[in-house]
Design a protein around this motif. Structure first.
Motif, PDB file in Angstrom:
ATOM      1  N   ARG A   1       0.823  -1.210   0.000  1.00 35.97           N
ATOM      2  CA  ARG A   1       0.000   0.000   0.000  1.00 35.97           C
ATOM      3  C   ARG A   1       0.854   1.255   0.000  1.00 35.97           C
TER       4      ARG A   1
ATOM      5  N   ARG B   1       5.360   0.532  -3.573  1.00 36.25           N
ATOM      6  CA  ARG B   1       4.679   0.288  -4.841  1.00 36.25           C
ATOM      7  C   ARG B   1       5.594   0.625  -6.011  1.00 36.25           C
TER       8      ARG B   1
ATOM      9  N   SER C   1     -13.137 -12.042  -6.468  1.00 38.56           N
ATOM     10  CA  SER C   1     -14.209 -12.309  -5.511  1.00 38.56           C
ATOM     11  C   SER C   1     -13.826 -13.458  -4.576  1.00 38.56           C
TER      12      SER C   1
ATOM     13  N   GLN D   1     -11.522 -12.003  -1.952  1.00 39.86           N
ATOM     14  CA  GLN D   1     -12.314 -11.211  -1.013  1.00 39.86           C
ATOM     15  C   GLN D   1     -13.061 -12.120  -0.054  1.00 39.86           C
ATOM     16  N   ALA D   2     -13.603 -13.213  -0.598  1.00 41.97           N
ATOM     17  CA  ALA D   2     -14.354 -14.139   0.251  1.00 41.97           C
ATOM     18  C   ALA D   2     -13.454 -14.689   1.342  1.00 41.97           C
ATOM     19  N   ALA D   3     -12.249 -15.116   0.963  1.00 40.80           N
ATOM     20  CA  ALA D   3     -11.339 -15.700   1.940  1.00 40.80           C
ATOM     21  C   ALA D   3     -10.912 -14.655   2.968  1.00 40.80           C
ATOM     22  N   LEU D   4     -10.541 -13.462   2.486  1.00 37.04           N
ATOM     23  CA  LEU D   4     -10.114 -12.412   3.411  1.00 37.04           C
ATOM     24  C   LEU D   4     -11.264 -12.022   4.341  1.00 37.04           C
ATOM     25  N   GLY D   5     -12.475 -11.988   3.788  1.00 40.35           N
ATOM     26  CA  GLY D   5     -13.646 -11.619   4.567  1.00 40.35           C
ATOM     27  C   GLY D   5     -13.952 -12.604   5.680  1.00 40.35           C
TER      28      GLY D   5
ATOM     29  N   GLY E   1     -11.622 -13.912   7.400  1.00 39.07           N
ATOM     30  CA  GLY E   1     -10.537 -13.799   8.376  1.00 39.07           C
ATOM     31  C   GLY E   1      -9.301 -14.595   7.990  1.00 39.07           C
ATOM     32  N   ALA E   2      -9.149 -14.918   6.699  1.00 38.53           N
ATOM     33  CA  ALA E   2      -7.930 -15.599   6.273  1.00 38.53           C
ATOM     34  C   ALA E   2      -6.790 -14.590   6.213  1.00 38.53           C
ATOM     35  N   THR E   3      -5.599 -15.012   6.612  1.00 34.61           N
ATOM     36  CA  THR E   3      -4.434 -14.152   6.431  1.00 34.61           C
ATOM     37  C   THR E   3      -4.082 -14.185   4.940  1.00 34.61           C
TER      38      THR E   3
ATOM     39  N   GLN F   1      -2.813 -17.591   4.054  1.00 32.80           N
ATOM     40  CA  GLN F   1      -3.853 -18.619   3.963  1.00 32.80           C
ATOM     41  C   GLN F   1      -4.651 -18.460   2.679  1.00 32.80           C
TER      42      GLN F   1
END
Lengths: 405, 258
Positions: free
Chosen positions: A116, A121, A287, A290-294, A296-298, A301
């Protein structure tokens, strides 16, 4: 605007008749263009067919078991491709083993861990730009790099020819006696001068059995008993120092061995693998990330369990394309291995080697026509390998590619 | 716009919350209390910042370069935005369901177990129990109990979305965020998800973004009407729909604007 008069192009029949393009002419142009494309496309295919026909007619005659299993020879009738084939196998396998983890890791950091912070970057896009540029660097350039970095290691470990450091090697002083037997004395310290024969000292037969040395003077009769003759030497017999490398022999610097060749090819194929892996990772719908991060995956993971498994077919396809590139490369290997007369398949990572493109290059450069035929046979083998790789790539893509959403 | 005092216990508390994408300010000084075990709907025209707000609650915006925020955002008294907050733990407590159903290309069972396995080491029996409970809670169990091992991608859109809800509640969240969860679904699937939301309200605090006024009216207890990054009006859904304070809200709800 509802009641505006229709424009002339739609309403005035005189204008319409004058302006309308000829339908027949449009169709004629269409057909002409299609035929031009057809001709150009088939002429490129025709060149390939011609090339293959020429190679097959020239090479099929000398493509036999002797050719596939024998070593190269000054006599073209019995010369073979075996050491070059094995050299290519060693090279491609080593290259892939080294380049695949590096390439996939680079692709993951570039695609999945985009920073970020602005300055990070910038570094990221700088690396990305360099990888894209490296893909276009002529492979000879990598050859020179490999020569300095891998073969001689900038001369840090001595002159670059001899090993500065090595493991997995045993040295012997080897005697060759009057009865045509070989006697070996293990060398503990390589700095010591060669062994001198002493009555009763332990020597080893070629098969490895320990024996007590029987020393004979100049005027003594050579023993008739073969068991005794096997362990006898004259006082003036002198040995030669030989080295025996195990399969895990390793030295620094690498020298002109398979490993140096593979590392150089790694430089050539790394951009291919990175770019292919990046594209495979990018093709995974965000998507899913996003699903995995949502949940709580690091990030790790997410990559390990979702993104990477979904990208595997694409990465494998890239790896196989890289293999095709590596097996056909000649220029960088010419700088690493040179044209040396190699009659054995590599036995360890540091062994001298030759590869199929090198052997083909060698044969094609000789004046005799027989060797040109051998070169053509070599090309057939090389093209067959390439064809197999590409088929495997296509099949893998078809079989492993599953819908992701 | 001032904060409406609610007698209910607030689960999510926003005070002077601003959010930016680069130089563009997407949210202006949001003050809101989303009450516990209630459904709060964010409505408003496209680009008004409702999804941005929702995605800040579990910090899904972290991944977007240039996205930043300031102000106060607390969930059950815990700070969300501070550097001390572990987003992994936060997202375990605040589940999210997206607009388009996004099941993993895995089996139905593995989809539900995925999140739980991230956080816990469980025996097969414990996991079986959790998967069944989550699927029952998401009103999907009866439809899939005989094909738990088949791919989740074989389910219909509505089933996939309920699977995503099951997957989200399997990690034990306190809050569920839903970003237009029905906009990719047919009316029948929408009805089943809406029914589900009303039931899930018993156990979770729910925030939903929707473009469908009827949906907001049907499922939510509280509604926030947002426009150009500001909360124009926030209150009990009944009040907002039947007796809005602002003319703008009324215009949007009745379809004269938006």
């Amino acid at each position: 605007m509802k009641h505006a008069p229709k424009p002339a192009l739609l309403a005035d029949s005189a204008v319409i008749a004058k302006r309308t393009r000829s339908l027949a002419a449009r169709h004629r142009k269409d057909i002409f263009f299609r035929n031009v494309c057809r001709t150009v496309a088939s002429s490129s295919a025709l060149v390939l067919v011609l090339l293959l026909t020429a190679i097959l007619t020239q090479g099929l005659g000398s493509l036999n078991f002797q050719f596939l299993s024998g070593p190269p020879d000054p006599d073209p009738a019995i010369a073979g491709l075996w050491p070059a084939m094995m050299g290519s196998v060693w090279l491609v396998v080593l290259t892939l083993v080294i380049a695949l983890p590096l390439g996939v890791a680079a692709a993951i950091i570039l695609e999945e861990f985009q920073p970020r912070r602005v300055y990070l970057r910038r570094i990221h896009s700088f690396v990305q730009l360099n990888i894209t540029n490296l893909a276009g660097v002529p492979s000879v350039v990598f050859g020179i790099l490999g020569l300095t970095v891998f073969v001689s290691m900038f001369g840090i470990f001595g002159n670059g020819q001899e090993a500065g450091m090595e493991v997995g090697v045993t040295y012997f002083d080897q005697f060759y006696n009057e009865g045509d037997f070989i006697l070996e004395v293990p060398v503990a310290d390589q700095a010591q001068p060669v062994a001198e024969p002493v009555e009763g000292m332990t020597v080893f037969s070629y098969e490895g059995t320990a024996m007590a040395l029987h020393l004979l003077g100049d005027d003594e009769e050579w023993p008739a008993d073969p068991a005794l003759a096997k362990r006898s030497l004259r006082t003036w017999d002198a040995p030669g120092r030989i080295q025996e490398n195990s399969w895990w022999y390793f030295r620094l610097p690498f020298g002109r061995g398979v490993l140096a060749g593979a590392l150089t090819l790694m430089l050539v194929v790394l951009p291919i693998i990175i770019i292919a892996s990046q594209e495979a990772l990018r093709a995974v719908p965000s998507s899913l990330r996003q699903a995995a991060l949502g949940l709580g995956a690091t990030p790790l993971q997410t990559v390990r369990q979702i993104t990477l498994p979904a990208a595997v077919p694409g990465i494998l396809t890239g790896a196989i394309i890289a293999m095709s590139r590596a097996i056909g490369e000649a220029a960088p290997l010419l700088m690493i291995a040179g044209i040396v007369f190699i009659t054995h398949a590599p036995g360890n990572m540091m062994d001298d080697f030759t590869a199929m493109p090198l052997q083909i290059f060698n044969w094609a450069g000789r004046p005799q026509k027989e060797f040109h035929d051998l070169a053509a046979s070599g090309i057939i083998v090389l093209l067959t390998a390439l064809l197999i790789f590409n088929t495997v790539a296509v099949v893998l893509r078809q079989k492993l590619q599953k819908p992701l959403s | 716009m001032t904060t409406i005092p609610t007698p209910l216990k607030p689960a999510i508390r926003l005070r002077g919350f601003d959010a930016w994408y680069g130089d563009f300010q997407a949210l202006h000084s949001i003050d809101m209390d989303l009450p516990e075990n209630r459904v709060t709907a964010f409505i408003g025209p496209s680009g008004c910042g409702k999804s941005t707000l929702l995605r800040w609650i579990n910090r899904m915006n972290d991944a977007i370069p240039g996205a930043r925020s300031s102000g106060q955002l607390e969930i059950n008294g815990h700070d969300v935005l501070g550097p001390a907050t572990d987003v992994v733990e936060l997202r375990r407590r605040v589940g999210i369901v997206f607009q388009k159903p996004n099941p993993f290309p895995k089996s139905i069972y593995d989809n539900v177990a995925f999140g739980a396995r991230l956080h816990m080491k469980a025996t097969k029996a414990e996991m079986d129990e959790l998967v069944e409970w989550s699927l029952r809670k998401a009103a999907l169990w009866d439809e899939v109990k005989d094909r738990l091992r088949s791919s989740a991608l074989g389910l219909s859109g509505g089933q996939q979305q309920r699977l995503c809800i099951a997957r989200a509640i399997a990690v034990g969240p306190q809050v569920l965020l839903m970003d237009e969860p029905c906009s990719a679904l047919d009316p029948r699937s929408t009805a089943s998800i809406e029914e589900l939301m009303v039931e899930l309200r018993e156990s979770y605090t729910i925030a939903i973004v929707t473009h469908n006024m009827q949906q907001a009216a049907r499922v939510s207890d509280f509604t926030a009407y947002m426009f150009l990054g500001k909360v124009v009006e926030f209150g009990a859904t009944l009040d907002i729909f039947e007796n809005p304070d602002c003319q703008e809200t009324e215009d949007y709800i009745t379809g004269r604007f938006g």
